[in-house]
Every structure is written in structure tokens, then in C-alpha cells.
Motif scaffolding. Structure first.
Motif, PDB file in Angstrom:
ATOM      1  N   LEU A  71      -6.594  14.416  10.568  1.00  0.00           N
ATOM      2  CA  LEU A  71      -6.638  14.750   9.016  1.00  0.00           C
ATOM      3  C   LEU A  71      -5.260  14.744   8.770  1.00  0.00           C
ATOM      4  O   LEU A  71      -4.705  14.659   7.715  1.00  0.00           O
ATOM      5  CB  LEU A  71      -7.465  16.100   9.251  1.00  0.00           C
ATOM      6  CG  LEU A  71      -7.353  16.784   7.885  1.00  0.00           C
ATOM      7  CD1 LEU A  71      -7.674  15.855   6.768  1.00  0.00           C
ATOM      8  CD2 LEU A  71      -7.876  18.395   7.835  1.00  0.00           C
ATOM      9  N   ALA A  72      -4.383  15.391   9.658  1.00  0.00           N
ATOM     10  CA  ALA A  72      -2.831  15.580   9.352  1.00  0.00           C
ATOM     11  C   ALA A  72      -2.067  14.334   9.154  1.00  0.00           C
ATOM     12  O   ALA A  72      -1.349  14.067   8.226  1.00  0.00           O
ATOM     13  CB  ALA A  72      -2.255  16.434  10.517  1.00  0.00           C
ATOM     14  N   LYS A  76      -0.510  13.001   5.439  1.00  0.00           N
ATOM     15  CA  LYS A  76       0.835  12.599   5.236  1.00  0.00           C
ATOM     16  C   LYS A  76       0.618  11.167   4.582  1.00  0.00           C
ATOM     17  O   LYS A  76       1.504  10.744   4.016  1.00  0.00           O
ATOM     18  CB  LYS A  76       1.569  12.329   7.002  1.00  0.00           C
ATOM     19  CG  LYS A  76       1.974  13.764   7.374  1.00  0.00           C
ATOM     20  CD  LYS A  76       2.637  13.616   8.660  1.00  0.00           C
ATOM     21  CE  LYS A  76       3.061  14.628   9.198  1.00  0.00           C
ATOM     22  NZ  LYS A  76       3.389  14.783  10.641  1.00  0.00           N
ATOM     23  N   GLU A  77       0.002  10.225   5.210  1.00  0.00           N
ATOM     24  CA  GLU A  77      -0.227   8.746   4.653  1.00  0.00           C
ATOM     25  C   GLU A  77      -0.677   8.940   3.185  1.00  0.00           C
ATOM     26  O   GLU A  77      -0.032   8.272   2.093  1.00  0.00           O
ATOM     27  CB  GLU A  77      -1.416   8.175   5.450  1.00  0.00           C
ATOM     28  CG  GLU A  77      -1.670   6.647   4.858  1.00  0.00           C
ATOM     29  CD  GLU A  77      -0.386   5.874   5.049  1.00  0.00           C
ATOM     30  OE1 GLU A  77      -0.273   4.911   4.270  1.00  0.00           O
ATOM     31  OE2 GLU A  77       0.507   5.981   5.603  1.00  0.00           O
ATOM     32  N   LYS A  83       3.433   9.425  -3.427  1.00  0.00           N
ATOM     33  CA  LYS A  83       4.888   9.262  -3.849  1.00  0.00           C
ATOM     34  C   LYS A  83       5.295   7.587  -3.996  1.00  0.00           C
ATOM     35  O   LYS A  83       6.184   7.284  -5.069  1.00  0.00           O
ATOM     36  CB  LYS A  83       5.825   9.639  -2.615  1.00  0.00           C
ATOM     37  CG  LYS A  83       5.815  11.026  -2.411  1.00  0.00           C
ATOM     38  CD  LYS A  83       6.652  11.565  -1.354  1.00  0.00           C
ATOM     39  CE  LYS A  83       6.629  13.039  -0.999  1.00  0.00           C
ATOM     40  NZ  LYS A  83       7.305  13.400   0.072  1.00  0.00           N
ATOM     41  N   GLU A  84       4.760   6.845  -3.282  1.00  0.00           N
ATOM     42  CA  GLU A  84       5.280   5.437  -3.571  1.00  0.00           C
ATOM     43  C   GLU A  84       4.345   5.033  -5.057  1.00  0.00           C
ATOM     44  O   GLU A  84       5.096   4.043  -5.778  1.00  0.00           O
ATOM     45  CB  GLU A  84       4.349   4.475  -2.534  1.00  0.00           C
ATOM     46  CG  GLU A  84       4.626   2.919  -2.708  1.00  0.00           C
ATOM     47  CD  GLU A  84       5.946   2.374  -2.440  1.00  0.00           C
ATOM     48  OE1 GLU A  84       6.477   1.273  -2.885  1.00  0.00           O
ATOM     49  OE2 GLU A  84       6.960   3.172  -2.314  1.00  0.00           O
ATOM     50  N   VAL A  85       3.242   5.539  -5.316  1.00  0.00           N
ATOM     51  CA  VAL A  85       2.757   5.033  -6.736  1.00  0.00           C
ATOM     52  C   VAL A  85       3.406   5.789  -7.757  1.00  0.00           C
ATOM     53  O   VAL A  85       3.770   5.043  -8.748  1.00  0.00           O
ATOM     54  CB  VAL A  85       1.160   5.697  -6.569  1.00  0.00           C
ATOM     55  CG1 VAL A  85       0.672   5.552  -8.226  1.00  0.00           C
ATOM     56  CG2 VAL A  85       0.247   4.796  -5.630  1.00  0.00           C
ATOM     57  N   GLU A  86       3.863   6.934  -7.589  1.00  0.00           N
ATOM     58  CA  GLU A  86       4.950   7.392  -8.334  1.00  0.00           C
ATOM     59  C   GLU A  86       6.001   6.537  -8.756  1.00  0.00           C
ATOM     60  O   GLU A  86       6.437   6.455  -9.627  1.00  0.00           O
ATOM     61  CB  GLU A  86       5.137   8.979  -8.132  1.00  0.00           C
ATOM     62  CG  GLU A  86       3.988   9.926  -8.121  1.00  0.00           C
ATOM     63  CD  GLU A  86       4.296  11.181  -7.571  1.00  0.00           C
ATOM     64  OE1 GLU A  86       5.600  11.519  -7.541  1.00  0.00           O
ATOM     65  OE2 GLU A  86       3.470  12.080  -7.801  1.00  0.00           O
ATOM     66  N   ARG A  87       6.644   6.042  -7.589  1.00  0.00           N
ATOM     67  CA  ARG A  87       8.004   5.518  -7.580  1.00  0.00           C
ATOM     68  C   ARG A  87       7.637   4.354  -8.291  1.00  0.00           C
ATOM     69  O   ARG A  87       8.356   3.742  -9.181  1.00  0.00           O
ATOM     70  CB  ARG A  87       8.420   5.137  -6.209  1.00  0.00           C
ATOM     71  CG  ARG A  87       9.648   4.554  -6.237  1.00  0.00           C
ATOM     72  CD  ARG A  87      10.033   3.980  -4.931  1.00  0.00           C
ATOM     73  NE  ARG A  87       9.420   3.085  -4.357  1.00  0.00           N
ATOM     74  CZ  ARG A  87       9.401   1.700  -4.572  1.00  0.00           C
ATOM     75  NH1 ARG A  87      10.268   1.372  -5.551  1.00  0.00           N
ATOM     76  NH2 ARG A  87       8.473   0.777  -3.996  1.00  0.00           N
TER      77      ARG A  87
END
Length: 104
Positions: A71-72, A76-77, A83-87
Motif C-alpha cells: 500500500l505504501a 508513492k507511485e 506529479k507527472e500528470v500535473e507537470r
């Protein structure tokens, strides 16, 4: 929250469990413990009840730790992907502007 008293059977013995979870949930937990205990008893018939209980606890704790670690890693993934989508969205907003077609 109200406490619920629920009678469950584990290893052929009845236990009264008190908790704030639903009776259905308490039964699900007890069924899981009983299933693990039964599997281990079949595989290790020479163990006494204390050894069997300890081995069952260790096996369930092992399952829990592996699931918790998975789950952790998944969280993280997910954060990395978000973050990659936002970028990519920010980059697309500044570099990929479309211009209207010229009419002929």
C-alpha cells in the motif's frame, strides 16, 4: 460509538469479542483467524495450542506487513504519477497552443 458483543468460534472454542465494529466485521476477522489457524494446524499437527496461536499470529502479522508495504509503495507511485500528470498539463498549457486555421 456503542460497543458490540459478538460470540465467535476460533479453533473450536467460543470467544466473546467486544468492540465498536459491527458484528459482521468481527465475524469476518474471526473467520480469517480461524482459517489461518486451521491451515497451520493441518500443516503442523504436532504443535500445541500456544505454538499454533503464535504461528498463526506471526503469519497474519506477515500478511499485514506485506500488504502495508504494498500500500505504501502504491501511494508513492500514485503521488509520482499525479506529479507527472500535473507537470505534463502545465507544459501542455504553455507550449501546445493551437492557432486557428486560415480560411481560404
Amino acid at each position: 460509538m456503542e460497543k458490540t458483543k459478538t460470540v465467535v468460534s476460533i479453533g473450536g472454542k467460543e470467544y466473546t469479542i467486544c468492540g465498536t465494529d459491527s458484528a459482521e466485521y468481527i465475524h469476518r476477522v474471526a473467520l480469517h483467524v480461524n482459517k489461518k489457524l486451521t491451515e497451520l494446524k493441518k500443516a503442523n499437527p504436532d504443535l500445541n495450542n500456544i505454538q499454533l496461536a503464535m504461528l498463526t499470529s506471526l503469519n497474519i502479522a506477515d500478511e499485514y506487513m506485506k500488504t502495508s508495504d504494498e500500500l505504501a509503495a502504491a501511494k508513492k507511485e500514485l503521488e509520482r504519477t499525479q506529479k507527472e500528470v500535473e507537470r505534463l498539463e502545465k507544459g501542455a498549457g504553455t507550449t501546445n497552443r493551437t492557432t486557428p486555421f486560415n480560411k481560404r
